[in-house]
Enzyme design. Structure first.
Site, short mmCIF file in Angstrom:
data_model
loop_
_atom_site.label_atom_id
_atom_site.label_comp_id
_atom_site.label_asym_id
_atom_site.label_seq_id
_atom_site.Cartn_x
_atom_site.Cartn_y
_atom_site.Cartn_z
N ARG A 118 70.25 -6.21 11.51
CA ARG A 118 70.38 -7.49 11.74
C ARG A 118 70.35 -8.50 10.60
NH1 ARG A 118 66.44 -9.32 16.47
NH2 ARG A 118 68.03 -10.76 16.91
N CYS A 153 64.35 -5.10 11.44
CA CYS A 153 63.94 -5.49 12.89
C CYS A 153 63.81 -3.95 13.47
CB CYS A 153 64.82 -6.30 13.49
SG CYS A 153 64.36 -6.87 15.06
N LYS A 159 65.09 -18.87 26.73
CA LYS A 159 64.46 -18.81 25.59
C LYS A 159 65.58 -19.12 24.57
CE LYS A 159 63.60 -14.77 23.39
NZ LYS A 159 64.09 -14.57 22.09
N ASN A 160 66.41 -18.13 24.69
CA ASN A 160 67.59 -18.09 23.46
C ASN A 160 68.63 -19.32 23.68
OD1 ASN A 160 66.68 -15.81 22.55
ND2 ASN A 160 67.93 -14.49 23.40
N ASP A 175 70.33 -7.21 26.12
CA ASP A 175 68.81 -7.66 26.18
C ASP A 175 68.35 -7.05 27.45
OD1 ASP A 175 68.63 -8.96 23.79
OD2 ASP A 175 68.80 -10.68 24.57
N ARG A 210 56.62 -13.13 23.70
CA ARG A 210 57.63 -13.81 22.82
C ARG A 210 58.56 -14.67 23.68
NH1 ARG A 210 60.28 -10.84 18.06
NH2 ARG A 210 61.10 -13.01 18.08
#
Ligand code: EPZ
Length: 417
Positions: free
Chosen positions: A121, A116, A22-23, A306, A398
């Site tokens: 952030r 967030c 995803k990133n 993460d 997500r």
């Protein structure tokens, strides 16, 4: 609102396939704004953030076509160089269009992301970098307006702190800037290397991606390209931990072991047998008892923030006390409270958490607060006695492609309600 219902206590076995990152796919999609020719991306994961980025690019004027994991994006012309609040508030990575829009269209209007769940952030480093490249930045009504009508000019940019999307945003701005740009103290994540490879295929001149100094020689224009996105190292890591926490024997296929070095070291330290096989497969076999291992999150190649929440879930099942130190985000322990509701012994103070184990977990109703926190609650549910219901699974959607199907295929009892 959708939920996951999990019945814990099943060992995972068999094979689970890793999707595209995803990133990595998010900045690659934004990079398509840099040319009027088609950019074709393969191995794009079917997750919500990707669909959000697709919508954003379409609003900006690009033709976005998706066929399974293959995306074709053509930004023939930029009709509206804007990222509205409605999209930015659901996905902070929307700010990745800032650099490409200023570089290609000479202006951009991007909503400022708010706070967030995991930390403040800010995007100040993206903005000061763009200013160094010659953009005029103004903030008004919650939006950033960036203008560079005469184009951007290469500059020396030293990041005060390492930022992943900041590095990506400025890399994409610099490829069309006049002259040389040097990004110092740049992020070294595999996603940066993947983006640079795509940009080079499009005609950009970049050296040093994957190191802390990236040199870019601007070119007047870029062309289309086809590129396969790297495997998602965080999804792969989550599955490795799922194998370990359930006492399983699981093959994670299609990963990049070289992107998972820090996690594999820690898993081995905990007593887990991790064996790399052909074509990116990693077989994980759990020992009869896990040992506590400390982790400190760091930028790549350190232990990924993460994966911190998932590691915390694993440590609830390990013998001894493990200290988990979060160095990247200031508020990334929300999962600790939910894990404690399932019976975990976790105390947190500032950026440090101490997990004492092993503690039997018991199924409970829990609420996901962010993407990786939700993954840790699913992992805890897989090993908890009885039924766990994880609420607000839109967070997990997500960034994980059909996680319940992948885990069920490996023997978990998990279904979407
Ligand atoms: C990327 O976020 C990832 N997102 C995050 O993944 C990941 O957790 C993070 O990098 C760290 O690895 C994407 O790639 C889309 P940063 P990013 O800028 O780029 C501070 C997930 O779960 N900072 O590297 O937004 C910032 O507050 C997500 O998939 C500034 O102070 O993270 C943080 O403390 C969550 N000013 C630190 O730097 C800035 O201008 C690192 O953030 C930028 C960042």
């Amino acid at each position: 609102m959708e939920k996951f219902q999990i019945h814990g206590g099943r060992r995972l076995s068999g094979v689970v396939e890793v999707s595209g990152s995803k990133n990595s796919a998010l900045p690659a999609m934004a990079a398509a704004l840099l040319t009027d020719e088609p950019v074709v991306l393969e191995h794009v994961p079917g997750v919500r953030d990707i669909r959000t980025m697709g919508r954003l690019l379409a609003d900006i004027g690009a033709a976005v076509e998706a066929q399974g994991s293959r995306y074709s994006i053509q930004a023939g012309c930029i009709t509206s160089p804007e990222a509205p609040y409605d999209l930015v508030k659901t996905m902070r990575a929307s700010s990745l269009v800032l650099g490409p829009l200023v570089a290609r269209a000479g202006r951009a209007r991007v909503s400022l992301p708010g706070g967030c769940a995991i930390g403040a952030r800010p995007i100040n480093l993206h903005l000061s970098g763009l200013e160094k490249l010659g953009a005029r930045i103004r903030q008004e009504h919650g939006y950033i307006e960036a203008q560079a009508p005469g184009g951007l000019t290469g500059a020396q940019i030293h990041f005060e702190r390492i930022t992943v999307t900041g590095t990506e945003d400025l890399l994409m701005a610099a490829v069309l800037a006049g002259g040389e740009t040097v990004l110092a103290n740049a992020a070294c994540e595999p996603e940066i290397v993947d983006l640079a490879e795509l940009l080079v295929k499009m005609g950009a001149r970049i050296q040093g991606a994957g190191t802390s100094t990236i040199r870019i020689l601007g070119v007047p224009e870029l062309a289309g390209a086809t590129h396969r996105i790297i495997p998602d190292r965080i999804e792969a890591g989550t599955f490795l931990i799922a194998g370990a926490i359930t006492g399983g024997d699981l093959e994670v296929r299609g990963a990049r072991p070289d992107h998972l070095g820090a996690l594999l070291d820690k898993l081995r330290g905990a007593g887990v047998d991790c064996a790399a096989g052909p074509e990116g497969s990693i077989r994980v076999r759990a020992p009869s008892g896990l040992k506590a291992v400390d982790v400190t999150t760091q930028e790549f190649p350190g232990f990924a923030t993460d994966l911190q929440a998932q590691w915390m879930a694993l440590m609830t099942q390990a013998e001894g006390a493990s200290i988990i130190t979060e160095m990247i985000f200031e508020n990334r322990f929300l999962h600790a409270l939910e894990l404690a509701r399932m019976g975990a012994d976790i105390s947190t103070q500032g950026h440090r958490a101490v997990v004492r184990g092993p503690t039997p977990l018991s199924g409970a109703a829990v609420i996901a607060s962010d993407l990786r926190a939700s993954a840790s609650l699913v992992l805890a549910g897989l090993v908890a006695r009885g039924e766990t219901v994880v609420d607000r699974v839109y967070h997990i959607d997500r960034g994980y492609e059909r996680i319940e199907r992948k885990l069920s295929a490996a023997g978990a009892s998990i279904r979407r309600l």
